[in-house]
Design a protein around this motif. Structure first.
Motif, PDB file in Angstrom:
ATOM      1  N   ASP A  78       0.826  -1.236   0.062  1.00 16.49           N
ATOM      2  CA  ASP A  78       0.049   0.052   0.106  1.00 16.49           C
ATOM      3  C   ASP A  78       0.791   1.222   0.137  1.00 16.49           C
ATOM      4  OD1 ASP A  78      -2.529  -1.628   0.181  1.00 16.49           O
ATOM      5  OD2 ASP A  78      -2.028  -1.524   2.240  1.00 16.49           O
ATOM      6  N   GLU A  79       1.876   1.063  -0.490  1.00 20.33           N
ATOM      7  CA  GLU A  79       2.863   2.367  -0.520  1.00 20.33           C
ATOM      8  C   GLU A  79       2.650   3.498  -1.502  1.00 20.33           C
ATOM      9  OE1 GLU A  79       5.485   4.841  -0.284  1.00 20.33           O
ATOM     10  OE2 GLU A  79       6.410   2.838   0.585  1.00 20.33           O
ATOM     11  N   PRO A  80       2.193   4.570  -0.969  1.00 23.73           N
ATOM     12  CA  PRO A  80       1.541   5.709  -1.809  1.00 23.73           C
ATOM     13  C   PRO A  80       2.643   6.202  -2.930  1.00 23.73           C
ATOM     14  CG  PRO A  80       2.689   6.470   0.433  1.00 23.73           C
ATOM     15  CD  PRO A  80       2.645   5.052   0.339  1.00 23.73           C
ATOM     16  N   ARG A  81       3.971   5.885  -3.058  1.00 27.54           N
ATOM     17  CA  ARG A  81       4.563   6.234  -4.178  1.00 27.54           C
ATOM     18  C   ARG A  81       4.339   5.203  -5.175  1.00 27.54           C
ATOM     19  NH1 ARG A  81      10.283   5.913  -1.214  1.00 27.54           N
ATOM     20  NH2 ARG A  81       9.426   4.135  -0.445  1.00 27.54           N
ATOM     21  N   ILE A  82       3.840   4.108  -5.334  1.00 28.88           N
ATOM     22  CA  ILE A  82       3.800   2.955  -6.230  1.00 28.88           C
ATOM     23  C   ILE A  82       3.071   3.380  -7.224  1.00 28.88           C
ATOM     24  CG2 ILE A  82       2.865   0.864  -6.802  1.00 28.88           C
ATOM     25  CD1 ILE A  82       3.810  -0.089  -4.047  1.00 28.88           C
ATOM     26  N   PRO A  83       1.832   4.148  -7.360  1.00 24.27           N
ATOM     27  CA  PRO A  83       1.178   4.287  -8.417  1.00 24.27           C
ATOM     28  C   PRO A  83       1.706   5.425  -9.458  1.00 24.27           C
ATOM     29  CG  PRO A  83      -0.517   4.327  -6.503  1.00 24.27           C
ATOM     30  CD  PRO A  83       0.965   4.417  -6.230  1.00 24.27           C
ATOM     31  N   PHE A  84       2.225   6.250  -8.850  1.00 23.96           N
ATOM     32  CA  PHE A  84       2.612   7.362  -9.838  1.00 23.96           C
ATOM     33  C   PHE A  84       4.165   6.818 -10.330  1.00 23.96           C
ATOM     34  CE2 PHE A  84       5.475  10.967 -10.769  1.00 23.96           C
ATOM     35  CZ  PHE A  84       4.690  11.516 -11.659  1.00 23.96           C
ATOM     36  N   LEU A  85       4.896   6.157  -9.630  1.00 20.37           N
ATOM     37  CA  LEU A  85       6.277   5.856 -10.136  1.00 20.37           C
ATOM     38  C   LEU A  85       5.955   4.665 -11.072  1.00 20.37           C
ATOM     39  CD1 LEU A  85       9.187   4.890  -9.922  1.00 20.37           C
ATOM     40  CD2 LEU A  85       8.530   3.392  -7.869  1.00 20.37           C
ATOM     41  N   PHE A  86       5.247   3.769 -10.931  1.00 11.88           N
ATOM     42  CA  PHE A  86       4.956   2.706 -12.048  1.00 11.88           C
ATOM     43  C   PHE A  86       4.268   3.165 -13.332  1.00 11.88           C
ATOM     44  CE2 PHE A  86       6.134  -0.467  -8.815  1.00 11.88           C
ATOM     45  CZ  PHE A  86       7.031  -0.988  -9.624  1.00 11.88           C
ATOM     46  N   SER A  87       3.297   4.293 -13.091  1.00  9.19           N
ATOM     47  CA  SER A  87       2.817   4.870 -14.251  1.00  9.19           C
ATOM     48  C   SER A  87       3.639   5.527 -15.232  1.00  9.19           C
ATOM     49  CB  SER A  87       1.696   5.896 -13.732  1.00  9.19           C
ATOM     50  OG  SER A  87       2.336   7.006 -13.270  1.00  9.19           O
ATOM     51  N   ARG A  88       4.770   5.973 -14.603  1.00 12.12           N
ATOM     52  CA  ARG A  88       5.947   6.856 -15.497  1.00 12.12           C
ATOM     53  C   ARG A  88       6.799   5.630 -16.332  1.00 12.12           C
ATOM     54  NH1 ARG A  88       3.363  10.694 -15.973  1.00 12.12           N
ATOM     55  NH2 ARG A  88       4.045  12.885 -15.221  1.00 12.12           N
ATOM     56  N   LEU A  89       6.960   4.472 -15.368  1.00 11.92           N
ATOM     57  CA  LEU A  89       7.790   3.556 -16.062  1.00 11.92           C
ATOM     58  C   LEU A  89       7.150   3.000 -17.388  1.00 11.92           C
ATOM     59  CD1 LEU A  89       9.596   2.013 -12.914  1.00 11.92           C
ATOM     60  CD2 LEU A  89      10.253   4.110 -14.152  1.00 11.92           C
ATOM     61  N   ILE A  90       5.770   2.587 -17.064  1.00 15.01           N
ATOM     62  CA  ILE A  90       5.234   2.051 -18.097  1.00 15.01           C
ATOM     63  C   ILE A  90       4.934   3.103 -19.328  1.00 15.01           C
ATOM     64  CG2 ILE A  90       3.037   1.199 -18.406  1.00 15.01           C
ATOM     65  CD1 ILE A  90       2.679  -0.069 -15.705  1.00 15.01           C
ATOM     66  N   GLU A  91       4.502   4.376 -18.731  1.00 17.42           N
ATOM     67  CA  GLU A  91       4.461   5.457 -19.980  1.00 17.42           C
ATOM     68  C   GLU A  91       5.662   5.406 -21.055  1.00 17.42           C
ATOM     69  OE1 GLU A  91       4.162  10.147 -20.153  1.00 17.42           O
ATOM     70  OE2 GLU A  91       3.266   9.136 -18.525  1.00 17.42           O
ATOM     71  N   TRP A  92       6.845   5.211 -20.127  1.00 17.93           N
ATOM     72  CA  TRP A  92       8.064   5.232 -20.891  1.00 17.93           C
ATOM     73  C   TRP A  92       8.323   4.234 -21.599  1.00 17.93           C
ATOM     74  CZ3 TRP A  92      11.165   7.965 -16.383  1.00 17.93           C
ATOM     75  CH2 TRP A  92      10.659   9.510 -16.212  1.00 17.93           C
ATOM     76  N   GLY A  93       7.515   3.052 -21.331  1.00 11.38           N
ATOM     77  CA  GLY A  93       8.062   1.798 -22.022  1.00 11.38           C
ATOM     78  C   GLY A  93       8.936   0.924 -21.471  1.00 11.38           C
ATOM     79  N   ILE A  94       9.524   1.176 -20.196  1.00  3.08           N
ATOM     80  CA  ILE A  94      10.584   0.415 -19.880  1.00  3.08           C
ATOM     81  C   ILE A  94      10.100  -0.542 -18.376  1.00  3.08           C
ATOM     82  CG2 ILE A  94      12.303   2.377 -20.254  1.00  3.08           C
ATOM     83  CD1 ILE A  94      12.266   3.466 -17.433  1.00  3.08           C
ATOM     84  N   CYS A  95       8.908  -0.714 -18.466  1.00  6.22           N
ATOM     85  CA  CYS A  95       8.381  -1.637 -17.414  1.00  6.22           C
ATOM     86  C   CYS A  95       6.932  -2.292 -18.072  1.00  6.22           C
ATOM     87  CB  CYS A  95       8.260  -0.896 -16.087  1.00  6.22           C
ATOM     88  SG  CYS A  95       7.278  -2.079 -14.825  1.00  6.22           S
ATOM     89  N   THR A  96       6.649  -3.232 -17.752  1.00  3.54           N
ATOM     90  CA  THR A  96       5.321  -3.882 -18.483  1.00  3.54           C
ATOM     91  C   THR A  96       4.345  -3.870 -17.121  1.00  3.54           C
ATOM     92  OG1 THR A  96       5.812  -6.092 -17.889  1.00  3.54           O
ATOM     93  CG2 THR A  96       6.641  -5.452 -19.971  1.00  3.54           C
TER      94      THR A  96
END
Length: 345
Positions: free
Chosen positions: A267-285
């Protein structure tokens, strides 16, 4: 009692999400488990983009979990841990693991990382990282610049000399000293690591630092990269005020750089924004994001193979972005597997 590394690994392996560590890759680690000393914790280095399949293995060594074992091998190392790289690790442990050793109170733990990108029949060698913060476990850090006579700076010099089985080159020592003397207020040097196991003679520094001070610190060091690259790397971590900074140093600071965050909790509050950026940049699925999130948690009473009493199992993870000139930005996750004894009332 210290649990068996091969038995603990065999128990743990099926529990790691396969999208992060494929079963074929996990099987490649099994022979390595029989070559290792006792380990306190385990973790994996997992690349998050769609085409990445390489995974590396890391184990934590403390004086009681592997350190004393390695120190006692100085005169008769086993064949599975032979060669100059292992000799350097043993030399470090000889001054660190014993309670009366000069490094015992200064170094809480070391990590042995094994890169699985070497072709057979070559066995991976330990890329050794030394934690130089005495109270790192409780996050009571010594912050700020490290002048010439600072105890942490002396720990760094001695640790690197032992791992390398000799003194540092003067130009390398000067470059490292500048990095220590320019550490900004509020930042702290956490870990140091020579890259001998990777066939190079450079040095990795890991610092924790306020995000807003990263750019100015790199400028003072004469870092040859572009500030815009670092600014972009900081963006996914904007929900935290402090990041971990990874630098490579030879006779000057090199252009490769890493930026990461500390342990993620469920339930880490940093997770949603962190992963949304990585997926948007195409460096995380999305699949790997879900696997990292699903990994986070704990089990309060787990009976590990070879132990009579249950342990607490903590499943944590850290994240890192890596920039190398001429290569795409890379995202990595480090799912960690920590075992803590459970004491009965």
């Amino acid at each position: 009692m210290v649990p068996s590394v091969p038995k603990t690994f065999a128990w743990m392996a099926p529990r790691v999400p396969e999208v992060l560590v494929p079963r074929r890759t996990m099987a490649r680690f099994e022979p390595l488990m029989h070559r290792l000393p006792s380990l306190r914790d385990f973790s994996f280095e997992c690349r998050l983009d769609a085409g990445a399949s390489r995974v590396d293995f890391l184990g934590t060594v403390t004086p009681a979990w592997g350190g004393e074992e390695l120190a006692q091998e100085a005169d008769a190392p086993p064949p599975e841990r032979s060669g100059p790289i292992w000799d350097g690790v043993r030399a470090l442990c000889a001054e660190w693991a014993p309670k009366q050793g000069p490094l015992h109170a200064a170094v809480p733990c070391i990590w042995l990382e094994f890169d699985h990108d070497r072709p057979a029949p070559h066995e991976p060698l330990p890329f050794t990282t030394v934690c130089v913060q005495p109270d790192y476990a409780h996050r009571r850090l010594v912050r700020g610049a490290l002048p010439r006579a600072h105890p942490i700076r002396q720990t760094v010099w001695r640790s690197l000399e032992l791992l390398g089985q000799g003194p540092l080159e003067p130009e390398v020592r000067r470059a490292l000293a500048r990095c220590f003397e320019e550490i900004p207020a509020g930042a702290a040097l956490l870990h140091v690591a020579p890259t001998y196991a990777r066939g190079t003679r450079t040095f990795r520094l890991v610092l924790t630092t306020p995000s807003r001070k990263v750019g100015a610190y790199l400028s003072r060091l004469g870092w040859p990269g572009r500030r815009t690259d670092v600014k972009r790397m900081l963006e996914p971590f904007q929900a935290t005020s402090e990041v971990e900074l990874y630098l490579d140093v030879a006779d000057s600071v090199l252009s490769s750089v890493g930026i990461g965050c500390g342990l993620l909790a469920p339930d880490e509050p940093r997770i949603p924004f962190l992963f949304s950026r990585l997926i948007e940049w195409g460096i995380c699925t999305p699949e790997k994001r879900e696997a990292v999130v699903a990994w986070l948690g704990e089990e309060k009473r787990v009976l590990l193979p070879g132990l009579r009493n249950p342990s607490q199992l903590l499943r944590w993870a850290t994240m890192k972005l890596v920039h190398r000139p001429g290569k795409p930005l890379e995202a990595k996750a480090y799912p960690e597997f920590h075992v803590r004894p459970v004491y009965f009332d």
